[in-house]
Design a protein around this motif. Structure first.
Motif, short mmCIF file in Angstrom:
data_model
loop_
_atom_site.label_atom_id
_atom_site.label_comp_id
_atom_site.label_asym_id
_atom_site.label_seq_id
_atom_site.Cartn_x
_atom_site.Cartn_y
_atom_site.Cartn_z
N SER A 39 8.14 8.75 22.92
CA SER A 39 9.25 8.39 22.04
C SER A 39 9.50 6.88 22.06
CB SER A 39 10.53 9.14 22.45
OG SER A 39 10.84 8.88 23.82
N ALA A 40 9.44 6.27 23.24
CA ALA A 40 9.64 4.83 23.35
C ALA A 40 8.48 4.07 22.73
CB ALA A 40 9.80 4.43 24.82
N LEU A 41 7.26 4.56 22.94
CA LEU A 41 6.09 3.91 22.35
C LEU A 41 6.15 4.00 20.82
CD1 LEU A 41 3.21 5.11 24.72
CD2 LEU A 41 4.76 3.17 24.96
N THR A 42 6.65 5.12 20.30
CA THR A 42 6.78 5.29 18.85
C THR A 42 7.77 4.29 18.27
OG1 THR A 42 6.25 7.65 19.05
CG2 THR A 42 7.31 6.93 17.01
N LEU A 43 8.90 4.12 18.93
CA LEU A 43 9.90 3.16 18.46
C LEU A 43 9.33 1.75 18.50
CD1 LEU A 43 12.79 2.60 17.52
CD2 LEU A 43 13.46 2.45 19.94
N HIS A 44 8.63 1.41 19.57
CA HIS A 44 8.00 0.09 19.68
C HIS A 44 6.97 -0.11 18.57
CE1 HIS A 44 4.95 -2.78 21.20
NE2 HIS A 44 5.97 -3.39 21.77
N PHE A 45 6.19 0.93 18.31
CA PHE A 45 5.16 0.85 17.27
C PHE A 45 5.78 0.61 15.90
CE2 PHE A 45 2.17 2.78 14.23
CZ PHE A 45 1.01 2.07 14.55
N MET A 46 6.88 1.30 15.59
CA MET A 46 7.54 1.14 14.29
C MET A 46 8.12 -0.26 14.13
SD MET A 46 9.57 4.76 13.88
CE MET A 46 10.33 4.23 12.35
N MET A 47 8.68 -0.81 15.21
CA MET A 47 9.38 -2.09 15.10
C MET A 47 8.42 -3.27 15.05
SD MET A 47 12.74 -1.66 17.50
CE MET A 47 13.25 -3.31 17.04
N HIS A 48 7.39 -3.26 15.90
CA HIS A 48 6.53 -4.45 15.96
C HIS A 48 5.10 -4.14 16.34
CE1 HIS A 48 6.17 -8.78 15.80
NE2 HIS A 48 5.67 -8.84 17.02
N GLY A 49 4.88 -3.00 17.00
CA GLY A 49 3.53 -2.69 17.46
C GLY A 49 2.53 -2.64 16.33
N ILE A 50 2.93 -2.05 15.20
CA ILE A 50 2.00 -1.93 14.08
C ILE A 50 1.60 -3.30 13.54
CG2 ILE A 50 3.82 -1.68 12.34
CD1 ILE A 50 1.87 0.26 10.88
N HIS A 51 2.50 -4.28 13.65
CA HIS A 51 2.16 -5.61 13.16
C HIS A 51 1.08 -6.25 14.02
CE1 HIS A 51 2.26 -9.56 11.51
NE2 HIS A 51 2.83 -10.09 12.57
N HIS A 52 1.14 -6.03 15.33
CA HIS A 52 0.09 -6.58 16.18
C HIS A 52 -1.20 -5.78 16.04
CE1 HIS A 52 1.52 -9.93 18.75
NE2 HIS A 52 2.70 -9.53 18.27
N TYR A 53 -1.08 -4.51 15.75
CA TYR A 53 -2.27 -3.67 15.60
C TYR A 53 -2.98 -3.96 14.28
CZ TYR A 53 -5.08 0.60 15.94
OH TYR A 53 -6.12 1.50 16.02
N LEU A 54 -2.20 -4.23 13.23
CA LEU A 54 -2.74 -4.53 11.89
C LEU A 54 -2.10 -5.81 11.38
CD1 LEU A 54 -2.50 -0.89 10.52
CD2 LEU A 54 -4.62 -2.07 11.06
N PRO A 55 -2.43 -6.96 11.97
CA PRO A 55 -1.69 -8.20 11.67
C PRO A 55 -1.90 -8.77 10.28
CG PRO A 55 -3.57 -8.66 13.09
CD PRO A 55 -3.48 -7.17 12.98
N MET A 56 -2.93 -8.33 9.56
CA MET A 56 -3.18 -8.88 8.23
C MET A 56 -2.75 -7.94 7.11
SD MET A 56 -4.31 -11.72 9.30
CE MET A 56 -5.02 -12.61 7.92
N ASP A 57 -2.02 -6.89 7.44
CA ASP A 57 -1.53 -5.95 6.44
C ASP A 57 -0.47 -6.64 5.58
OD1 ASP A 57 -0.28 -3.92 4.98
OD2 ASP A 57 -0.46 -2.46 6.60
N ARG A 58 -0.79 -6.90 4.31
CA ARG A 58 0.10 -7.67 3.44
C ARG A 58 1.44 -7.00 3.19
NH1 ARG A 58 -2.34 -11.71 0.26
NH2 ARG A 58 -4.57 -11.95 0.65
N LEU A 59 1.50 -5.69 3.29
CA LEU A 59 2.74 -4.97 2.98
C LEU A 59 3.58 -4.69 4.22
CD1 LEU A 59 1.48 -2.47 0.25
CD2 LEU A 59 2.58 -4.70 -0.04
N ARG A 60 3.14 -5.22 5.37
CA ARG A 60 3.94 -5.02 6.58
C ARG A 60 4.11 -6.33 7.34
NH1 ARG A 60 1.05 0.20 6.96
NH2 ARG A 60 2.54 1.79 6.30
#
Length: 378
Positions: free
Chosen positions: A263-284
């Motif tokens: 649950s904590a990892l999911t919240l982290h992923f939604m807030m900023h984790g996805i940006h580090h995982y996919l840093p060139m995603d133009r829509l995020r």
């Protein structure tokens, strides 16, 4: 030994750990070892080991594959290996990394797309062909493995899906121009509200919203009110730069204090984790309006508690204006050819993604990185 401890690994969820997880369990109260890529929690076996617990504790947090078959120490029987399997709690994930201290950004930097099939087979982390959020929620990784992988950037041609249903997915995608379209008018309104309040012109909010700004009695606006409003506006600019740094460093990068739960990892992923995982995603690359509203709400309430209303409105106006600058600049740092200062900040910010994510938290400037000694050499 409990039934769950004796349960074969194949019938349990196979959790994925890192070598850091293994090394951190290196004493009598929590003793882990590894062999052939599997991780074993042998804490409960220490007292029962025929050779004494010291022999195991010498290798706590380490791999025991070689020592178990070393005849000079003690060549273990097949039954010993079978017993060891009863203590298996998971396996070690890949140590492969993409982030590199020697990485340097080029002016025309554009990474190659990730082979999604090969990446998933190799890392067993996230399958970029499927909605990501549910995978994180149902994950079997340790926090250490999640953080290791989330900071290894991947790249896809479009935007990877967060949700399955389109109605939810659309709230995670934001084009850059949405930010100034929504928040600049609000910043302008708050600036105007501050100016009229400092001037003693304080019509009801409902009336002010309906009023054409040109029809306001500008002749009653005192010069001192303009100065007061501008001072509050510039103060808000400074406040935003500090919030930009502190939120990025202490909220979005809350790695050390992040609970080791899906649950904590999911919240982290939604807030900023996805940006580090996919840093060139133009829509995020910019904040969805709902997320910025949620994050800004407590700070705006605090401003109204600390300051008179006129001062609070001017300060919030300045902070919102600089927020728009921040998000638009953040987008540009990832995707646009820029003037020299912005080009230098682009290299600096991309180094935060591809070189060292524990330094370089400033996006619009390096000021607070200098102040808090988190400057990233580029």
């Amino acid at each position: 030994m409990t039934t769950s401890e004796k349960q074969p690994l194949k019938s349990r969820t196979v959790r994925i750990f890192t070598r850091e997880d293994l090394v951190n369990h290196n004493n009598a109260s929590t003793c882990w070892v590894s062999r052939n890529g599997k991780v074993y929690d042998v804490t409960g076996f220490l007292q029962d080991h025929p050779g004494g617990d010291d022999l195991i504790l010498n290798y706590a947090g380490k791999d025991i594959g070689e020592i178990m078959k070393n005849p000079d120490e003690h060549d273990h029987s097949d039954s010993a290996y079978e017993m060891l399997e009863e203590y298996c709690i998971g396996r070690l994930g890949t140590d492969a990394t993409i982030v590199d201290e020697d990485w340097e950004a080029t002016a025309d930097f554009h990474p190659d797309d990730t082979d999604t099939v090969a990446d998933f087979e190799k890392c067993q982390f996230l399958d970029l062909r499927r909605p990501l959020l549910r995978q994180v929620w149902e994950s079997n990784w340790s926090k250490s493995f999640y953080l290791q992988q989330i900071h290894q950037p991947r790249h896809v041609p479009g935007s990877a899906r967060m949700f399955g249903p389109d109605i939810l997915e659309m709230f995670t995608l934001t084009k850059w121009f949405v930010v100034p379209t929504i928040w600049l008018p609000i910043a302008g309104f708050l600036f105007l509200r501050s100016l009229t309040q400092f001037s003693g012109i304080n019509p009801p909010l409902s009336e002010l919203i309906k009023t054409n700004p040109l029809s306001l009695p500008w002749d009653r606006v005192a010069p001192v009110a303009v100065v007061q409003t501008l001072c509050c506006f510039f103060f808000g600019n400074v406040v935003w730069t500090f919030l930009e740094y502190t939120l990025h460093r202490f909220l979005f990068h809350i790695d050390e204090w992040l609970p080791d739960r899906p649950s904590a990892l999911t919240l982290h992923f939604m807030m900023h984790g996805i940006h580090h995982y996919l840093p060139m995603d133009r829509l995020r690359l910019v904040m969805p309006p709902v997320l910025f509203f949620t994050l800004s709400w407590p700070f705006t309430r605090l401003a109204y508690l600390l300051f008179p209303t006129a001062m609070a409105n001017g300060t919030i106006s300045g902070a919102f204006a600089f927020y728009v600058l921040y998000d638009c600049m953040h987008y540009a740092l990832h995707h646009t050819k820029l003037p020299q200062y912005l080009a230098d900040m682009k290299k600096y910010h991309l180094a935060h993604h591809y070189k060292n994510f524990e330094l370089g938290f400033g996006v619009t400037s390096k000021v607070w990185d200098y102040v808090f000694n988190t400057l990233l050499p580029v």
